[in-house]
Enzyme design. Sequence first.
Site, PDB file in Angstrom:
ATOM      1  N   HIS A   1     -13.579   7.977  -2.536  1.00  0.00           N
ATOM      2  CA  HIS A   1     -12.502   8.628  -3.306  1.00  0.00           C
ATOM      3  C   HIS A   1     -13.094   9.504  -4.419  1.00  0.00           C
ATOM      4  O   HIS A   1     -12.660  10.634  -4.636  1.00  0.00           O
ATOM      5  CB  HIS A   1     -11.577   7.573  -3.946  1.00  0.00           C
ATOM      6  CG  HIS A   1     -10.804   6.751  -2.958  1.00  0.00           C
ATOM      7  ND1 HIS A   1     -10.764   5.386  -2.999  1.00  0.00           N
ATOM      8  CD2 HIS A   1     -10.022   7.115  -1.905  1.00  0.00           C
ATOM      9  CE1 HIS A   1      -9.995   4.928  -2.013  1.00  0.00           C
ATOM     10  NE2 HIS A   1      -9.537   5.958  -1.345  1.00  0.00           N
TER      11      HIS A   1
ATOM     12  N   LYS B   1       2.565  -2.957   0.952  1.00  0.00           N
ATOM     13  CA  LYS B   1       1.146  -3.278   1.137  1.00  0.00           C
ATOM     14  C   LYS B   1       0.754  -4.441   0.237  1.00  0.00           C
ATOM     15  O   LYS B   1       1.120  -4.482  -0.937  1.00  0.00           O
ATOM     16  CB  LYS B   1       0.293  -2.063   0.772  1.00  0.00           C
ATOM     17  CG  LYS B   1       0.268  -1.004   1.862  1.00  0.00           C
ATOM     18  CD  LYS B   1      -0.889  -0.052   1.650  1.00  0.00           C
ATOM     19  CE  LYS B   1      -0.920   1.030   2.723  1.00  0.00           C
ATOM     20  NZ  LYS B   1      -1.994   2.004   2.481  1.00  0.00           N
TER      21      LYS B   1
ATOM     22  N   ARG C   1     -11.755  11.275   7.170  1.00  0.00           N
ATOM     23  CA  ARG C   1     -13.026  10.674   7.584  1.00  0.00           C
ATOM     24  C   ARG C   1     -13.259  10.764   9.078  1.00  0.00           C
ATOM     25  O   ARG C   1     -14.387  10.833   9.539  1.00  0.00           O
ATOM     26  CB  ARG C   1     -13.053   9.184   7.199  1.00  0.00           C
ATOM     27  CG  ARG C   1     -13.209   8.939   5.718  1.00  0.00           C
ATOM     28  CD  ARG C   1     -12.774   7.559   5.344  1.00  0.00           C
ATOM     29  NE  ARG C   1     -11.335   7.400   5.530  1.00  0.00           N
ATOM     30  CZ  ARG C   1     -10.631   6.368   5.128  1.00  0.00           C
ATOM     31  NH1 ARG C   1     -11.245   5.359   4.545  1.00  0.00           N
ATOM     32  NH2 ARG C   1      -9.334   6.309   5.321  1.00  0.00           N
TER      33      ARG C   1
ATOM     34  N   SER D   1     -11.080   1.525   1.702  1.00  0.00           N
ATOM     35  CA  SER D   1     -10.631   0.438   0.830  1.00  0.00           C
ATOM     36  C   SER D   1     -10.400  -0.831   1.649  1.00  0.00           C
ATOM     37  O   SER D   1     -10.703  -1.935   1.191  1.00  0.00           O
ATOM     38  CB  SER D   1      -9.335   0.839   0.121  1.00  0.00           C
ATOM     39  OG  SER D   1      -9.561   1.936  -0.714  1.00  0.00           O
TER      40      SER D   1
HETATM   41  P1  ADP Z   1      -3.532   5.674   1.537  1.00  0.00           P
HETATM   42  O1  ADP Z   1      -3.276   4.229   1.292  1.00  0.00           O
HETATM   43  O2  ADP Z   1      -2.434   6.588   1.085  1.00  0.00           O
HETATM   44  O3  ADP Z   1      -4.052   6.015   2.918  1.00  0.00           O
HETATM   45  P2  ADP Z   1      -6.191   5.544   0.345  1.00  0.00           P
HETATM   46  O4  ADP Z   1      -6.282   5.008  -1.029  1.00  0.00           O
HETATM   47  O5  ADP Z   1      -6.679   4.671   1.453  1.00  0.00           O
HETATM   48  O6  ADP Z   1      -4.709   6.049   0.542  1.00  0.00           O
HETATM   49  O7  ADP Z   1      -6.963   6.941   0.419  1.00  0.00           O
HETATM   50  C1  ADP Z   1      -6.542   8.071  -0.304  1.00  0.00           C
HETATM   51  C2  ADP Z   1      -7.134   9.299   0.350  1.00  0.00           C
HETATM   52  O8  ADP Z   1      -8.563   9.237   0.261  1.00  0.00           O
HETATM   53  C3  ADP Z   1      -6.804   9.450   1.843  1.00  0.00           C
HETATM   54  O9  ADP Z   1      -6.596  10.808   2.141  1.00  0.00           O
HETATM   55  C4  ADP Z   1      -8.050   8.944   2.526  1.00  0.00           C
HETATM   56  O10 ADP Z   1      -8.216   9.540   3.794  1.00  0.00           O
HETATM   57  C5  ADP Z   1      -9.112   9.409   1.544  1.00  0.00           C
HETATM   58  N1  ADP Z   1     -10.328   8.607   1.636  1.00  0.00           N
HETATM   59  C6  ADP Z   1     -10.438   7.267   1.605  1.00  0.00           C
HETATM   60  N2  ADP Z   1     -11.729   6.881   1.712  1.00  0.00           N
HETATM   61  C7  ADP Z   1     -12.460   8.021   1.825  1.00  0.00           C
HETATM   62  C8  ADP Z   1     -13.855   8.307   1.995  1.00  0.00           C
HETATM   63  N3  ADP Z   1     -14.754   7.339   2.117  1.00  0.00           N
HETATM   64  N4  ADP Z   1     -14.236   9.607   2.066  1.00  0.00           N
HETATM   65  C9  ADP Z   1     -13.300  10.592   1.983  1.00  0.00           C
HETATM   66  N5  ADP Z   1     -11.974  10.401   1.834  1.00  0.00           N
HETATM   67  C10 ADP Z   1     -11.560   9.128   1.764  1.00  0.00           C
END
Ligand code: ADP
Length: 152
Positions: free
Chosen positions: A18, A42, A91, A129
Site C-alpha cells: 500500500h 469484513k 497485483r 493484507s
Molecule cells: P480492498 O479491501 O478495498 O480490496 P485493500 O486494503 O486490500 O482494499 O487494498 C487497497 C488497494 O491496494 C487495492 O487496490 C489493492 O489492489 C491495492 N493493493 C493491496 N496490496 C497491494 C500490493 N502489495 N501492491 C500494490 N497494490 C496493492
Amino acid sequence: MSKTAIFPGSFDPFTIGHLDIIQRALPLFDTIIVAIGNNREKSCMFSLEERLDNIRRVIKSNPHVEVMTYSGLTTDLCREKGARFILRGVRNLDDYEYERNIADINRTIAPDIETVLLFADPSLSVISSSMVRELNAFGKDITPYLPQTADK
Ligand code: ADP
C-alpha cells in the site's frame, strides 16, 4: 485546479505494498487521501481507529497525504473532498477483474471521476493484507510486510 486522489481500501493491515502505491502516486497528485472504508461485513484484524492511527504514524507529517475513515460510496467521498481521481493498485489478474468491475460501476455513477490504477511493484505483488492476517493468525512474524512507523 488541484488534483486530489482518494486511495480507498480496507488496509487491514496497511502493508508495504500500500505504501509503495502511495509513494509512486505522489508525483501524480497534489493530495492523496487514504480513505479507510468502514466495511461492517469484513471481520477485521485491527479496528478502524487502530488502522487510522497506524497509517498516520507511517505517513508521518507528509503535507500531501491525508488519512481518514469513511462509510458509504467512494464516489460520494470524492465529491465531498473535491477529488477527481480514485487510486487503486493491481497485483494480478484477479485484482484486474475486481478493479475493472469497481471502476466500471464508479464510472457509471460518476463519469467525471477517473480511476487510476498502478501496477504493483513485482517484488511486492505477493503481499496482501489477507496474507498478513493469515500469517499473524498462525503466530508468524509479520513485521517484514508492515511499513516502519515514526516511533520505531
Ligand atoms: P480492498 O479491501 O478495498 O480490496 P485493500 O486494503 O486490500 O482494499 O487494498 C487497497 C488497494 O491496494 C487495492 O487496490 C489493492 O489492489 C491495492 N493493493 C493491496 N496490496 C497491494 C500490493 N502489495 N501492491 C500494490 N497494490 C496493492
